[in-house]
Structures are given as structure tokens and as C-alpha cells.
Design a protein around this motif. Structure first.
Motif, mmCIF file in Angstrom:
data_model
loop_
_atom_site.group_PDB
_atom_site.id
_atom_site.type_symbol
_atom_site.label_atom_id
_atom_site.label_comp_id
_atom_site.label_asym_id
_atom_site.label_seq_id
_atom_site.Cartn_x
_atom_site.Cartn_y
_atom_site.Cartn_z
ATOM 1 N N ASP A 299 65.707 56.136 80.677
ATOM 2 C CA ASP A 299 66.340 57.314 81.273
ATOM 3 C C ASP A 299 65.448 58.549 81.205
ATOM 4 O OD1 ASP A 299 69.020 56.101 81.719
ATOM 5 O OD2 ASP A 299 68.976 55.913 79.535
ATOM 6 N N ALA A 300 64.479 58.523 80.284
ATOM 7 C CA ALA A 300 63.627 59.703 80.099
ATOM 8 C C ALA A 300 62.330 59.326 79.393
ATOM 9 C CB ALA A 300 64.354 60.764 79.280
ATOM 10 N N VAL A 301 61.345 60.180 79.573
ATOM 11 C CA VAL A 301 60.084 60.090 78.836
ATOM 12 C C VAL A 301 59.919 61.395 78.075
ATOM 13 C CG1 VAL A 301 57.566 60.114 79.054
ATOM 14 C CG2 VAL A 301 58.917 58.497 80.397
ATOM 15 N N VAL A 302 59.436 61.310 76.854
ATOM 16 C CA VAL A 302 59.099 62.507 76.085
ATOM 17 C C VAL A 302 57.602 62.445 75.787
ATOM 18 C CG1 VAL A 302 59.453 63.826 73.961
ATOM 19 C CG2 VAL A 302 61.393 62.699 75.071
ATOM 20 N N ALA A 303 56.891 63.512 76.165
ATOM 21 C CA ALA A 303 55.440 63.553 75.981
ATOM 22 C C ALA A 303 54.980 65.005 75.959
ATOM 23 C CB ALA A 303 54.735 62.783 77.105
ATOM 24 N N ASP A 304 53.704 65.201 75.664
ATOM 25 C CA ASP A 304 53.145 66.554 75.618
ATOM 26 C C ASP A 304 53.277 67.241 76.976
ATOM 27 O OD1 ASP A 304 52.505 66.241 73.010
ATOM 28 O OD2 ASP A 304 50.362 65.928 73.320
ATOM 29 N N ILE A 305 53.502 68.539 76.920
ATOM 30 C CA ILE A 305 53.767 69.336 78.114
ATOM 31 C C ILE A 305 52.656 69.229 79.162
ATOM 32 C CG2 ILE A 305 52.804 71.432 77.062
ATOM 33 C CD1 ILE A 305 54.976 73.024 78.535
ATOM 34 N N ALA A 306 51.403 69.206 78.741
ATOM 35 C CA ALA A 306 50.294 69.137 79.693
ATOM 36 C C ALA A 306 50.309 67.826 80.461
ATOM 37 C CB ALA A 306 48.961 69.314 78.967
ATOM 38 N N ILE A 307 50.643 66.744 79.784
ATOM 39 C CA ILE A 307 50.672 65.421 80.409
ATOM 40 C C ILE A 307 51.824 65.338 81.400
ATOM 41 C CG2 ILE A 307 51.275 63.010 79.937
ATOM 42 C CD1 ILE A 307 48.996 65.119 77.700
ATOM 43 N N VAL A 308 53.001 65.831 80.996
ATOM 44 C CA VAL A 308 54.181 65.790 81.860
ATOM 45 C C VAL A 308 53.963 66.631 83.113
ATOM 46 C CG1 VAL A 308 56.618 66.425 82.033
ATOM 47 C CG2 VAL A 308 55.771 65.300 79.966
ATOM 48 N N ARG A 309 53.458 67.830 82.943
ATOM 49 C CA ARG A 309 53.245 68.714 84.097
ATOM 50 C C ARG A 309 52.195 68.159 85.048
ATOM 51 N NH1 ARG A 309 53.445 74.739 81.241
ATOM 52 N NH2 ARG A 309 55.716 74.956 81.287
ATOM 53 N N GLU A 310 51.152 67.558 84.506
ATOM 54 C CA GLU A 310 50.112 66.971 85.348
ATOM 55 C C GLU A 310 50.682 65.817 86.170
ATOM 56 O OE1 GLU A 310 45.986 66.473 86.656
ATOM 57 O OE2 GLU A 310 47.171 68.102 85.792
ATOM 58 N N TYR A 311 51.530 65.026 85.552
ATOM 59 C CA TYR A 311 52.127 63.887 86.241
ATOM 60 C C TYR A 311 53.022 64.358 87.392
ATOM 61 C CZ TYR A 311 54.763 59.615 87.073
ATOM 62 O OH TYR A 311 55.338 58.529 87.661
ATOM 63 N N VAL A 312 53.831 65.373 87.138
ATOM 64 C CA VAL A 312 54.721 65.914 88.172
ATOM 65 C C VAL A 312 53.905 66.519 89.314
ATOM 66 C CG1 VAL A 312 56.456 67.679 88.675
ATOM 67 C CG2 VAL A 312 56.651 66.296 86.603
ATOM 68 N N LYS A 313 52.838 67.233 88.967
ATOM 69 C CA LYS A 313 51.975 67.844 89.978
ATOM 70 C C LYS A 313 51.339 66.798 90.880
ATOM 71 C CE LYS A 313 47.759 69.191 89.095
ATOM 72 N NZ LYS A 313 46.587 69.899 88.511
ATOM 73 N N ASN A 314 50.951 65.681 90.310
ATOM 74 C CA ASN A 314 50.282 64.631 91.069
ATOM 75 C C ASN A 314 51.241 63.694 91.799
ATOM 76 O OD1 ASN A 314 47.763 65.563 90.257
ATOM 77 N ND2 ASN A 314 47.688 64.230 88.456
ATOM 78 N N ASN A 315 52.538 63.834 91.532
ATOM 79 C CA ASN A 315 53.542 62.970 92.161
ATOM 80 C C ASN A 315 54.698 63.803 92.716
ATOM 81 O OD1 ASN A 315 52.694 60.000 91.307
ATOM 82 N ND2 ASN A 315 52.390 61.313 89.528
#
Length: 262
Positions: free
Chosen positions: A179-195
Motif C-alpha cells: 500500500d505504501a513505500v517509505v524511503a528517503d525524501i530525495a529518492i521518493v521525490r526523484e522517483y515521482v519526478k521521473n514518473n
């Protein structure tokens, strides 16, 4: 006589070249490990290792006058090998400084402020870490996200999926395995930006997820700490750090807050 002169000149040249190691190293090349599955901090671009940590570390070692190489290893492999201090003399891989890890490792002074973040799909009822208690959550094993979610869900809760890296965790979310992923903010934001077409939603929760700081990971008692700390401080003060930070994150870092950390 000419042969003797040429021979002596050759000997002098060889000796001179032997003394031309990296500044302050006596020819020593320090070996560091990283886990290149953590964009934008460190990741592979075809066969090239790139990312914020890679550029930051290059500036540090340049300032310190030390020769080095970085090898891409798995996360757990990096932690084990740095602890032993034989194959690798340190780790550069967005490693959070924690009291627990300080029992096993030394760290450089902090060089990056981070915080864990929740990633969910659009329409999810999850709004904070408290909402994760009865949900399936993916994290990268042996990270601070793992520690945080072990406290919230319970260390042996089968709903907590501990995976080898964040790429696998994110794939689990994409494939509806969690239902969710928890990870460092830089990794999460980069993933959202690229997708941008995947309609993911990021959730910050400063109440449950406090700021944390990355440091260069070192074996206990490492002599490198005394060389790296002044170099890190110097590049933060002289603007080299800000230049690398803006390259990867598009904004100015809070260097004042960073320098206040011990």
C-alpha cells in the motif's frame, strides 16, 4: 660513459615518477563502497556511476588531496565490508547517522539533511505514518525507514516487506504488492519526478519522521575521519558543496544548519 649517463638519468626519472602519487597520500588509493540504486544520490547511468554523493565526494577528496575509487556493491555488502575495514576503507551511499550505527562505525561530520517520506498511489486513504499500522509497507532493508516502520508495524509483522533496495520497493507499490513505500525524501521525490504519469502521491510526516543526516561511513577508529572532516567543512564553506547541491536538486542548500550539526 654515455651509457652510464643515460642509465643514471633513467634511474632518476623512475625515482621521480615513483614519488608522484596523489597529494598527501604517498601513492595510497583509498577504496570506498556504494550502493548505486539510490537515485539521485548514487546510481548507474549505463556503466557510469553518478549522483549527488558521487560529485560531492569527488570535491571532498580533491580538497583533502586523497586518491580514491568507488565500487558499486549491495547495501548489506557495503555495511559488512566497511565494518571490517579491509577491502573498503569507507562507504559513500546516503548513509544516515544513527546512534545504533555509531556503536559499530565511525562517521564523518554530517553532509546532507534528509527525512523519510511516504509514497502512495493517488486516491489512497493514507495521510500519515499513523495510517500505515494496518497496511502493507515496503522499505529497503537495514535503512532508517526499516527501523521506523519496524517500530510502527512491529519488527516481525509480515506486512512489512524488507527488500534489498528501493527500486524493488517501488516496484512492489507499482504492482500493488504493498500500500505504501517509505524511503528517503530525495529518492521518493526523484522517483515521482521521473514518473509523472503514474499518479503517485508523496506524504511528509515530520511528527513521526524527524530530520536525519548523512555521513561518510567509516570503520571504527579510521584515520580517514581526521582528513575528511576538515575537507567537508571547507567545501561547504567555499561554495563547492552548494554548486553540487544545486546541480542535483535545483535549489540552495541550508549550509548554516548543516554546519551546526556535530
Amino acid at each position: 660513459m654515455k651509457k652510464l649517463i643515460f642509465f643514471l638519468l633513467a634511474v632518476v626519472l623512475v625515482v621521480a615518477l615513483a614519488g608522484c602519487g596523489s597529494k598527501g597520500t604517498g601513492g595510497t588509493k583509498y577504496k570506498f563502497a556504494t550502493n548505486a540504486a539510490y537515485a539521485p544520490m548514487e546510481y548507474m547511468d549505463k556503466d557510469k556511476l553518478i549522483g549527488f554523493d558521487i560529485d560531492f565526494f569527488a570535491e571532498v577528496m580533491k580538497e583533502a588531496g586523497l586518491d580514491y575509487e568507488i565500487t558499486n556493491t549491495g547495501w548489506d555488502t557495503m555495511l559488512t565490508n566497511v565494518k571490517q575495514g579491509k577491502e573498503f576503507q569507507g562507504g559513500v551511499s546516503a548513509v544516515s547517522i544513527t546512534d545504533d550505527r555509531k556503536q559499530t562505525y565511525d562517521y564523518s561530520i554530517p553532509y546532507f539533511e534528509s527525512m523519510n517520506m511516504i509514497l502512495v498511489k493517488e486516491g489512497s486513504p493514507i495521510k500519515s505514518a499513523d495510517d500505515l499500522k494496518d497496511k502493507k509497507v515496503a522499505v529497503q532493508i537495514s535503512t532508517t525507514a526499516d527501523t521506523l516502520m519496524s517500530k510502527i508495524l512491529g519488527e516481525k509483522n509480515p506486512s512489512l516487506k524488507r527488500l534489498d533496495n528501493n527500486t524493488l520497493a517501488l516496484m512492489e507499490l507499482e504492482n500493488n504488492g504493498v500500500d505504501a513505500v517509505v524511503a528517503d525524501i530525495a529518492i521518493v521525490r526523484e522517483y515521482v519526478k521521473n514518473n509523472p504519469n503514474k499518479k503517485f502521491v508523496t506524504i511528509s510526516d515530520p511528527k513521526n519522521f524527524e530530520s536525519e543526516y548523512y555521513g561518510i561511513l567509516l570503520p571504527k577508529g579510521s584515520e580517514l575521519k581526521a582528513k575528511l572532516d576538515p575537507a567537508i567543512k571547507k567545501i561547504i564553506e567555499n561554495g563547492a558543496y552548494a554548486k553540487v547541491y544545486k546541480k542535483w536538486f535545483g535549489q540552495e542548500p541550508d549550509t548554516k544548519k548543516l554546519l551546526e550539526q556535530k
